[in-house]
Each structure stands twice: as structure tokens, then as C-alpha cells.
Design an enzyme around this catalytic site. Sequence first.
Site, mmCIF file in Angstrom:
data_model
loop_
_atom_site.group_PDB
_atom_site.id
_atom_site.type_symbol
_atom_site.label_atom_id
_atom_site.label_comp_id
_atom_site.label_asym_id
_atom_site.label_seq_id
_atom_site.Cartn_x
_atom_site.Cartn_y
_atom_site.Cartn_z
ATOM 1 N N ILE A 66 0.884 -1.052 -0.129
ATOM 2 C CA ILE A 66 -0.178 -0.233 0.006
ATOM 3 C C ILE A 66 0.788 1.309 0.035
ATOM 4 C CG2 ILE A 66 -1.751 1.268 1.256
ATOM 5 C CD1 ILE A 66 -2.499 -1.422 2.653
ATOM 6 N N CYS A 67 0.315 2.298 -0.737
ATOM 7 C CA CYS A 67 0.929 3.612 -0.447
ATOM 8 C C CYS A 67 0.003 4.734 -0.873
ATOM 9 C CB CYS A 67 2.095 3.762 -1.547
ATOM 10 S SG CYS A 67 1.574 4.045 -3.440
ATOM 11 N N HIS A 68 0.160 5.975 -1.091
ATOM 12 C CA HIS A 68 -0.693 7.019 -1.444
ATOM 13 C C HIS A 68 -1.583 6.746 -2.743
ATOM 14 C CE1 HIS A 68 -1.383 11.424 -1.669
ATOM 15 N NE2 HIS A 68 -2.695 10.981 -1.239
ATOM 16 N N VAL A 96 -4.207 4.425 -0.689
ATOM 17 C CA VAL A 96 -5.056 4.834 0.378
ATOM 18 C C VAL A 96 -6.083 5.887 -0.296
ATOM 19 C CG1 VAL A 96 -3.587 4.285 2.290
ATOM 20 C CG2 VAL A 96 -3.541 6.594 1.210
#
Length: 110
Positions: A66-68, A96
Site C-alpha cells: 500500500i502507498c498513497h 489509500v
Amino acid sequence: MESAPLEITAAELHRRLQAGHDLQLIDVREPEEYDYCHLPGSQLVPLSEFTRRTAEIREAGPVVVICHHGVRSGQAAGYLRQRLGRTNVLNLRGGVAAWAEQVDPTFPTY
């Protein structure tokens, strides 16, 4: 032979978490970003430390990176697949930001 999917949508991740699937969530953002908002149960392994900390990422069972917005996590997932031969890794498509848009409108955005 069908190849394993490389990405998972926020909606599918939410469905799997709600169903109680055993997923390891690895967040590769920076600590400030993680402190601001992160998915419950996710583990912070910043991209800047990623190659040194791969032992913390399980080799069996699904792992979601997961990242931005899904770019850094895509790089990390690619590293795990191509360099380490892992086949259990999925990238959260849209990161996210997609989670906030598709799953939880109250999730903090930046």
C-alpha cells in the site's frame, strides 16, 4: 496457465478484510504519511528501507502493498516479485486515496 493478479482494488481488499481473510498489509509510505492515516492492521515498511526489511514480509499467504496512489507500492511489489520471486504479492490499485474514495469516505486524505 493463468498468472496471478498483480493488483487488488480497494473494494476487493475491503471485502476480503471483512470476510476475515489473513492478509499482511505492508504500507511503504513515509512515517509522516503513515502517522496521518493508514489502514488498520497495516505495517509500516517505508520504501526507503524496503530492500533491507524484506524479511518482515511473509513468503506464504497474501501480501498487499500500500502507498498513497499505488505507484510506490507498485515498485515495492515489483521488487518482491522480480528480485525475490514472490508470487503472493498484490499492489493496492490507487492506494489509500482509492480506499478513501471507494470504501471509507471518512478516511483522511491528503
